[in-house]
Design an enzyme around this catalytic site. Sequence first.
Site, mmCIF file in Angstrom:
data_model
loop_
_atom_site.group_PDB
_atom_site.id
_atom_site.type_symbol
_atom_site.label_atom_id
_atom_site.label_comp_id
_atom_site.label_asym_id
_atom_site.label_seq_id
_atom_site.Cartn_x
_atom_site.Cartn_y
_atom_site.Cartn_z
ATOM 1 N N ASN A 1 22.212 -41.190 29.653
ATOM 2 C CA ASN A 1 21.119 -40.435 30.291
ATOM 3 C C ASN A 1 19.726 -40.994 30.011
ATOM 4 O O ASN A 1 18.856 -40.927 30.869
ATOM 5 C CB ASN A 1 21.213 -38.947 29.961
ATOM 6 C CG ASN A 1 21.046 -38.649 28.505
ATOM 7 O OD1 ASN A 1 21.394 -39.457 27.662
ATOM 8 N ND2 ASN A 1 20.515 -37.490 28.199
ATOM 9 N N GLY B 1 25.342 -38.424 22.166
ATOM 10 C CA GLY B 1 26.274 -38.179 23.263
ATOM 11 C C GLY B 1 26.731 -36.732 23.237
ATOM 12 O O GLY B 1 26.039 -35.854 22.703
ATOM 13 N N SER B 2 27.892 -36.490 23.774
ATOM 14 C CA SER B 2 28.379 -35.117 23.893
ATOM 15 C C SER B 2 28.841 -34.576 22.539
ATOM 16 O O SER B 2 29.239 -35.346 21.653
ATOM 17 C CB SER B 2 29.551 -35.091 24.876
ATOM 18 O OG SER B 2 30.587 -35.922 24.401
ATOM 19 N N GLY C 1 31.051 -36.383 19.677
ATOM 20 C CA GLY C 1 30.372 -36.370 18.378
ATOM 21 C C GLY C 1 31.269 -35.823 17.274
ATOM 22 O O GLY C 1 31.289 -36.338 16.153
ATOM 23 N N GLU D 1 23.203 -36.959 17.488
ATOM 24 C CA GLU D 1 22.304 -36.274 18.443
ATOM 25 C C GLU D 1 23.178 -35.853 19.609
ATOM 26 O O GLU D 1 23.613 -36.695 20.394
ATOM 27 C CB GLU D 1 21.203 -37.223 18.927
ATOM 28 C CG GLU D 1 20.229 -37.686 17.857
ATOM 29 C CD GLU D 1 19.248 -36.616 17.416
ATOM 30 O OE1 GLU D 1 19.350 -35.468 17.889
ATOM 31 O OE2 GLU D 1 18.394 -36.930 16.574
ATOM 32 N N CYS E 1 19.221 -33.845 27.295
ATOM 33 C CA CYS E 1 19.755 -32.966 26.244
ATOM 34 C C CYS E 1 18.791 -31.832 25.919
ATOM 35 O O CYS E 1 19.203 -30.812 25.396
ATOM 36 C CB CYS E 1 20.071 -33.787 25.000
ATOM 37 S SG CYS E 1 18.694 -34.810 24.497
ATOM 38 N N GLU F 1 15.852 -37.983 14.046
ATOM 39 C CA GLU F 1 15.360 -39.303 14.418
ATOM 40 C C GLU F 1 13.863 -39.194 14.659
ATOM 41 O O GLU F 1 13.297 -38.102 14.643
ATOM 42 C CB GLU F 1 16.073 -39.780 15.691
ATOM 43 C CG GLU F 1 17.561 -39.949 15.482
ATOM 44 C CD GLU F 1 18.250 -40.611 16.663
ATOM 45 O OE1 GLU F 1 18.424 -39.927 17.693
ATOM 46 O OE2 GLU F 1 18.591 -41.798 16.559
HETATM 47 P P1 NAD Z 1 29.645 -39.164 25.773
HETATM 48 O O1 NAD Z 1 29.847 -38.405 24.507
HETATM 49 O O2 NAD Z 1 30.703 -39.129 26.789
HETATM 50 O O3 NAD Z 1 29.386 -40.713 25.479
HETATM 51 C C1 NAD Z 1 28.343 -41.136 24.620
HETATM 52 C C2 NAD Z 1 28.678 -42.526 24.109
HETATM 53 O O4 NAD Z 1 29.837 -42.440 23.272
HETATM 54 C C3 NAD Z 1 29.025 -43.547 25.198
HETATM 55 O O5 NAD Z 1 28.513 -44.808 24.842
HETATM 56 C C4 NAD Z 1 30.547 -43.557 25.152
HETATM 57 O O6 NAD Z 1 31.096 -44.766 25.619
HETATM 58 C C5 NAD Z 1 30.799 -43.390 23.672
HETATM 59 N N1 NAD Z 1 32.131 -42.872 23.319
HETATM 60 C C6 NAD Z 1 32.979 -42.142 24.086
HETATM 61 N N2 NAD Z 1 34.115 -41.885 23.399
HETATM 62 C C7 NAD Z 1 33.984 -42.454 22.182
HETATM 63 C C8 NAD Z 1 34.814 -42.530 21.027
HETATM 64 N N3 NAD Z 1 36.021 -41.972 20.988
HETATM 65 N N4 NAD Z 1 34.351 -43.177 19.932
HETATM 66 C C9 NAD Z 1 33.121 -43.749 19.946
HETATM 67 N N5 NAD Z 1 32.292 -43.727 21.020
HETATM 68 C C10 NAD Z 1 32.711 -43.081 22.119
HETATM 69 O O7 NAD Z 1 28.242 -38.646 26.320
HETATM 70 P P2 NAD Z 1 27.539 -39.039 27.694
HETATM 71 O O8 NAD Z 1 28.249 -38.308 28.757
HETATM 72 O O9 NAD Z 1 27.368 -40.510 27.782
HETATM 73 O O10 NAD Z 1 26.085 -38.429 27.467
HETATM 74 C C11 NAD Z 1 25.776 -37.126 27.731
HETATM 75 C C12 NAD Z 1 25.713 -36.302 26.465
HETATM 76 O O11 NAD Z 1 24.771 -36.871 25.548
HETATM 77 C C13 NAD Z 1 25.220 -34.909 26.708
HETATM 78 O O12 NAD Z 1 26.021 -33.996 26.006
HETATM 79 C C14 NAD Z 1 23.809 -34.910 26.129
HETATM 80 O O13 NAD Z 1 23.317 -33.664 25.745
HETATM 81 C C15 NAD Z 1 23.934 -35.840 24.993
HETATM 82 N N6 NAD Z 1 22.636 -36.368 24.598
HETATM 83 C C16 NAD Z 1 22.068 -35.937 23.437
HETATM 84 C C17 NAD Z 1 20.809 -36.380 23.072
HETATM 85 C C18 NAD Z 1 20.151 -35.927 21.782
HETATM 86 O O14 NAD Z 1 19.235 -36.595 21.343
HETATM 87 N N7 NAD Z 1 20.583 -34.841 21.196
HETATM 88 C C19 NAD Z 1 20.128 -37.271 23.870
HETATM 89 C C20 NAD Z 1 20.731 -37.684 25.058
HETATM 90 C C21 NAD Z 1 22.000 -37.239 25.409
#
Ligand code: NAD
Length: 464
Positions: free
Chosen positions: A134, A210-211, A215, A232, A266, A440
Site C-alpha cells: 500500500n 502488513g496484515s 504478522g 506494523e 492502515c 518506527e
Molecule cells: P500482507 O500481510 O498480505 O503482506 C505483507 C508482506 O508480507 C508482503 O510483502 C507479503 O509478501 C509478505 N508475506 C506474506 N506472507 C508471508 C509469510 N508467511 N512470511 C513472511 N512474509 C509474508 O499485507 P498486504 O496485503 O501486503 O498489506 C496490507 C496490510 O498492511 C493491511 O492490513 C494494512 O493495514 C497493513 N499496513 C500496516 C501499516 C502500519 O504501519 N501499521 C502500514 C501499511 C500497511
Amino acid sequence: MTDSSPLDVLDPATGETIASVPGATAADVDDAVRRAARAQTGWAALAPGERARQLRRFAAVVDEHLEELAQLEVREAGHIVGNARWEAGNVRDLLDYAAGGVERLTGRQIPVAGGIDVTFLEPLGVIGVIVPWNFPMPIAAWGFAPALAAGNAVVLKPAETTPLTALRLAELALEAGLPEDLLQVLPGRGDVAGEALVRHPGVAKIVFTGSSRVGRRVMALCSDQVKRITLELGGKSPNIVFADADLEAAAAAAPMAFLDNAGQDCCARTRILVQRPVYDRFLELLEPAVESVRVGDPADERTQMGPLISRAQLERVGAYVEGARGDGGTPAIRGRAPEGPGFWFPPTVLTGLSPEAPAACEEIFGPVAVVLPFEDEADAVRLANGTEYGLSGSLWTRDVGRALRVSRAVRAGNLSVNSHSSVRYWTPFGGFGASGIGRELGPDALAAFTETKNVFISTEGTDR
Ligand code: NAD
C-alpha cells in the site's frame, strides 16, 4: 506457480502487465543474507561521520530521481501522482533524518564504584524488512533508513504486486556509493522469500508491515530464535465527532481521511463516530463532500483518488459492502468511479450497522467508511476501543479538556485532534493491540536497530 515463478506487475488503473520480475527462492534469500552479513561488518566499522555522509549522499540521489520514482509508483501502485511525489520525498527525508542520528547514537556513562560503567548501542547485524503494497516506498524506508544508520545491513522483501520502486531504490543506493550488498531487495512470494527471511538464523531482526494475520505468523516464527521484531499491522481507526465540534470542518476533512490511497491506508479513519444530536446534520454535510471527490486517472494532477491495487482487493472490498447489506447496513452515500478496465471502487459510506458488524469493526482496506452514532464521551471511547486494533484515530471537539481526556482514553498509537494528520518522519508511529509491536520513525527510530551493551571497567586492577 512454483517458488521462483516470475511476479507480474500490473498497472492497477488499466489492469495491464507493465513488468515481470524474478521471484526469489529460499536459496536466494540465504545467499543474500550471507552477503549482507559480510557487508555489514565493514559498514559498522566506518566512523559515524562517514556513515552519515554516505546516507546523506543516498538521500541526495533519491532527491535527484524523485519524479522518476513517483511516476513508477503511479504505474505499479496506482497512487495519485501528488501522493507518489510525497512518498519519494519521504524516502529522501527519512535518509536525511536517519543520517543526522548516526553521530548522535551515543551510549551512557553510569556512576559505579571501583571503575567506570558505559553502555554501547551495538548494531544488530542483518535486518529483514518485509513491506506491504500500500505504501511501497515510505514503508521500505521507515525500515531501511534507521537500520542502515545504526550500522546494520538490510535485506528487503517488497510485496509481490509492487517491487519496482524498491528495486530502483537499491540501484540508487549503489549509485550513491553505498557498499555492495548492504541494501539488497529481493522480490518474491511472502510464503517463500518472506518466510525464508523470517526463518533465517543470520537475520537478527524482522521489521514486518502488513496484515495482522501474517504478522501473527511472523511473530510466531520469530519466537523460535527469540528474534527481534517490529510489527506494523492493520487498523480500523475511529474519527470521533463531538456535538461541540466545528461540524463543517469535520465533515469537509472526513472524506480524504478514509479515501486517501483509495482507503488502502492502515491509518484510514473508516469508523466515523458521531454524537447523536449532530448525527443527521453531519451526514447532510458529508454527502456532498464524499460525492465531490474526484476519482480517476492517478497520473492526472487533479485526481484525488485512484484505483485499488488488484482484482483480489476489489473483490474483497465488494464482498464487505454486500455483507454489510445483509447485516442491515445501507450504502447511504456513494461517490463515482470510472467504469471499464482497472480496479475501481466508488467511495462508499455505510450507515445502519451495529458496531460489531464485520464491515464496522474489521479492516476493509478500501474506500469504505461506516458512520455510527454515540451518546456521550464514555460511549465514544467504548466504541473507539471496540475493535482489536489500535493504530490511529482522530477526534473533533472545541473542548480542550475533552480533547485531552479522550486522547488519553483511546487505545491507539497515533491520535490527532481537529486534524487527521498522523505520519511525520520525526514523530513516533506504531500501534496498540493487534495493530503491532514497537514504534518506527521519530527520535528513537535508530535505537530500535541496536542492542544495548553494558561494560564495566575496573580502575582498581583486581576484583574486590
Ligand atoms: P500482507 O500481510 O498480505 O503482506 C505483507 C508482506 O508480507 C508482503 O510483502 C507479503 O509478501 C509478505 N508475506 C506474506 N506472507 C508471508 C509469510 N508467511 N512470511 C513472511 N512474509 C509474508 O499485507 P498486504 O496485503 O501486503 O498489506 C496490507 C496490510 O498492511 C493491511 O492490513 C494494512 O493495514 C497493513 N499496513 C500496516 C501499516 C502500519 O504501519 N501499521 C502500514 C501499511 C500497511
